[in-house]
Design a protein around this motif. Sequence first.
Motif, PDB file in Angstrom:
ATOM      1  N   ILE A 169      36.970  21.930  23.745  1.00 25.63           N
ATOM      2  CA  ILE A 169      38.066  21.139  24.150  1.00 25.63           C
ATOM      3  C   ILE A 169      38.821  20.810  22.971  1.00 25.63           C
ATOM      4  O   ILE A 169      40.173  21.242  23.022  1.00 25.63           O
ATOM      5  CB  ILE A 169      37.792  20.108  25.095  1.00 25.63           C
TER       6      ILE A 169
ATOM      7  N   THR B  81      31.077  17.072  25.234  1.00 23.74           N
ATOM      8  CA  THR B  81      31.796  18.277  25.619  1.00 23.74           C
ATOM      9  C   THR B  81      30.793  19.452  25.608  1.00 23.74           C
ATOM     10  O   THR B  81      31.273  20.599  25.831  1.00 23.74           O
ATOM     11  CB  THR B  81      33.040  18.824  25.036  1.00 23.74           C
TER      12      THR B  81
ATOM     13  N   ALA C 119      36.951  14.266  28.625  1.00 24.58           N
ATOM     14  CA  ALA C 119      35.334  14.019  28.511  1.00 24.58           C
ATOM     15  C   ALA C 119      34.762  14.221  29.677  1.00 24.58           C
ATOM     16  O   ALA C 119      33.816  14.599  30.121  1.00 24.58           O
ATOM     17  CB  ALA C 119      34.747  12.768  27.615  1.00 24.58           C
TER      18      ALA C 119
ATOM     19  N   ASN D 223      35.608  17.687  31.459  1.00 21.13           N
ATOM     20  CA  ASN D 223      35.001  18.673  30.383  1.00 21.13           C
ATOM     21  C   ASN D 223      36.213  19.801  30.460  1.00 21.13           C
ATOM     22  O   ASN D 223      35.877  21.140  30.438  1.00 21.13           O
ATOM     23  CB  ASN D 223      33.674  19.006  30.718  1.00 21.13           C
TER      24      ASN D 223
END
Length: 388
Positions: A36, A96, A234, A237
């Motif tokens: 991410i 993540t 977060a 995700n």
Amino acid sequence: MKMLSRLAAGGFSAACVAAVFTWAAALPEAQSGWRIYKADATFSQVFGRTITLREERQGRTFDIEDPTLLQASTAKGDYGANRVAREAVGELLRWTESSTPRECPGVTSLKLPWVQIRSASDVEAVREQPRYCKVLGVIDKEIGFEVDLPPAAAWNGKFLMGGGGGFLGNLQNGAKPAALHRGYATAATDAGHTEEEEFPAGGQWAYRNPERLVNFAHHGTHLSAAIAKLIIQAYYNKALGYSYYAGTSGSGRLAMMELQRYPLDFDGISAGCPGFSRAKGTLLNAWTQQAMYRTADDQYGFKPMVAPAKVKLLDAAVHDKCDAIDGLKDGLITDPRACGFNPRVDLQRCHGEAGSNCFTDEEVEAIAKVHAGPSNSTGQIWPGFVYG
């Protein structure tokens, strides 16, 4: 840059003034393992603050200002900034590792060096408000924030931050109802102080406290936006698609500050009726209060010079003279500047005792003073309120 039409199409209106800024920053993947957060994104882009690393090479010391996430994650030594940077980036990567969304209460386990997440709880649906996860926390010493997260299946992949008005001091979020209804994650901040500190002392929270002034002015919103984006990504995700800010009045001022100071925070910014001239606005309010109240006791007891019923009578007189100047008598004064209303000439005057359908000389002078605006011996300082 491009004009942002998607926000307006989604039903969000910039009531008075709209300032729009777009940024398409598709940072390339730097190495495997960064899913991410991109390894070559800078620390300030992700965390909302700069940090300076200290590296030693061949016996010499070098400073790395605003490092990339990769540089921060591999910083060596226990020099304060190096350790903080490693911990912060390491926490994001730990969070993540999974490819599935998290449960709401689990958000409290996200540990960042300058953030305390105090609670994360599910809020059940009520009427038109859908179910969502409510996260409350504090940044640094006292910047409060709230992040509201719709269920993963309902999230549209976007973030819309809102705010309140005046001195802020609470977690009011004018964008929240529409945001959650349309699947946006949303957030708000109190900008570093609470409204309990505001009243009855007014701006006492800022007295001899430059840190609070800066947080209120811009820094609190900037940091809260960054942390909100961290929590959103977060939690789901997944990387954010777009981030927006929409505010009016006091939060419209913050929208303007975001646009000027932190143009990369949001892809689109809507600033409605921004209250950005604090000094002149305060002067106009004080002038109006002095014109409408003879004493402080009159103000606290709400005994204005011109009673509410008389204000309606004034409004009717203004519309009677100015409604049709645009060619259509429809209850709207298209351009109040063309009205030319003069209370000393156009209002029905009381002869003898005061009445409910007329104005005394004292009432007329108060009305004229309010609409003339603040002035001193050299002339007008700031425009007053327009008629109508």
